[in-house]
Design a protein around this motif. Structure first.
Motif: not given
Length: 403
Positions: A360-368
């Motif tokens: 979903n193209l989300e990094s290990e940082i939530h909502n980034l």
């Protein structure tokens, strides 16, 4: 509210889709809002060892692209559970992807198509997003279209602003603010003043060089350690009065196993010919583009290093040899055939799907989230704009569904 950093292919369609569906959007762009015809003034400069083509302005590198729209990396993305079939169809209809009318296939381009077919090569017309009714066939696509006849991401940014999005130009992002390992805001500098925007969702679309710089400066690891850049050269020579320099560029495509070829004018070819009477109108050239291994990196200060492997060079040699056969078949004087220097056109792979972001193209940082060429898993060896647009459409739908 969603903050989008960057206005290239990914940022442009994201802003459009989100804003037109009622989402509050703020768009941050490091470069200026410039007239498309002036786009050549905003090419980026890298180290002397890296000749890489990209721009910093509203629309990103789409403003100096050839508006080539080919699907790429379908099998590779399937490995991560990503099927872009519906998104491709949506985007292609939205921007009017089609093969150009014969009226916009110039003499040189037609000779290229005919010669490639005669040689038994896999050749097609290039799918493009150009409006023939506006195009004046000046050959200046790579400098910024003087009459706005081609689609660029700037078009989508304009639509997003019309729908209520806020665009802030001259905004250089310096940090992403975190709260409990979740993105909560963006710091940026504009006119030497620092600003902060609070946001519960942030999407980095600043390109495969600047996006990893932002993420590395956040302290994230494993970012920017790999880099591809779709290497290319132009090979050409003397063909008297061909006038290819004024044609629409890259209207044909030869698909080899390890390379693609497309007719593309380069004024540098003239420098290889020992004849002062040769003019730009007498030059025909072919772009040779290959996929490359991700042997490179981007440092936290934006320094770019790229290594060319033996396989990279072998693929390029195959393409150059094939281009030479086409040129000779066309009637180009073989004694004048030469090449430009080795350059890169499509940097990517610095924040790869499956390594630095999820499906979903989300990094290990939530909502980034990240949505530009950074996320592509391998070099496509062909124009990536359509694939980035489709990925961004998919992300926009995901964000709207998960408000």
């Amino acid at each position: 509210m969603i903050v989008i950093v960057g206005t290239g292919a990914g940022g442009g369609i994201l802003a459009r889709e989100l804003a037109k569906n009622g989402q509050k959007v703020v768009i941050l762009e490091k470069g200026p809002y410039a007239e498309t015809r002036d786009a050549a003034n905003y090419y980026d400069k890298y180290t002397p060892d890296v000749d890489l083509l990209s721009t910093t302005c509203v629309g990103g590198s789409t403003v100096v692209s050839m508006a080539n729209m080919v699907r790429a990396l379908d099998e590779e993305l399937h490995e991560f559970g990503i099927d872009l079939t519906e998104e491709y169809e949506y985007v292609e209809n939205l921007i009017g992807v089609h093969e150009l009318d014969d009226s916009h296939i110039g003499k040189g381009s037609q000779m290229f198509l005919d010669a490639a077919r005669d040689l038994g090569l896999d050749v097609v017309k290039m799918p493009k997003a150009i409006r023939e009714e506006d195009c004046i066939q000046c050959g200046k696509c790579a400098f910024g279209c003087p009459v706005d006849a081609k689609w660029t991401a700037k078009d989508f940014i304009d639509e997003a602003v019309e729908a209520g999005a806020e665009l802030i130009c001259g905004a250089e992002v310096t940090d992403i603010i975190l709260c409990n390992m979740a993105a909560s805001g963006v710091k940026y500098v504009k006119d030497n003043e620092e600003h902060l925007i609070k946001s519960n969702k942030i999407v980095l679309c600043a390109g495969a060089i600047q996006t990893p710089v932002i993420m590395k400066n956040m302290g994230l690891t494993g970012i920017g350690r790999e880099l591809f850049f779709d290497p290319f050269v132009s090979v050409g020579g003397y063909l008297k009065d061909i006038n290819f320099n004024t044609e629409v560029q890259m209207t044909g495509l030869v698909k080899g196993k390890n390379f693609v070829l497309s007719p593309h004018f380069s004024s540098f070819i003239k420098g290889n010919i020992d004849n002062p009477d040769v003019e730009d109108k007498d030059i025909f050239s072919i772009m040779v583009k290959t996929p490359d291994e991700s042997k490179g990196y981007v440092s936290s200060d934006g320094f770019v290093q790229k290594v060319n492997t033996i396989e990279d060079i072998r693929y390029l040699a195959e393409g150059v040899a094939t281009a030479g056969f086409i040129l000779e078949k066309m009637g180009v004087d073989p004694n004048t055939i030469g090449s430009t220097v080795y350059r890169g056109a499509h940097p990517g792979g610095t924040v790869k799907i499956g390594k630095a972001v999820d499906s979903n193209l989300e990094s290990e940082i939530h909502n980034l989230f990240v949505c530009d060429a950074s996320v592509l898993p391998v070099s496509p060896g062909k124009p990536p704009i359509l694939t980035i647009l489709a990925l961004a459409k998919r992300l926009a739908d995901y964000l709207l569904k998960n408000k």
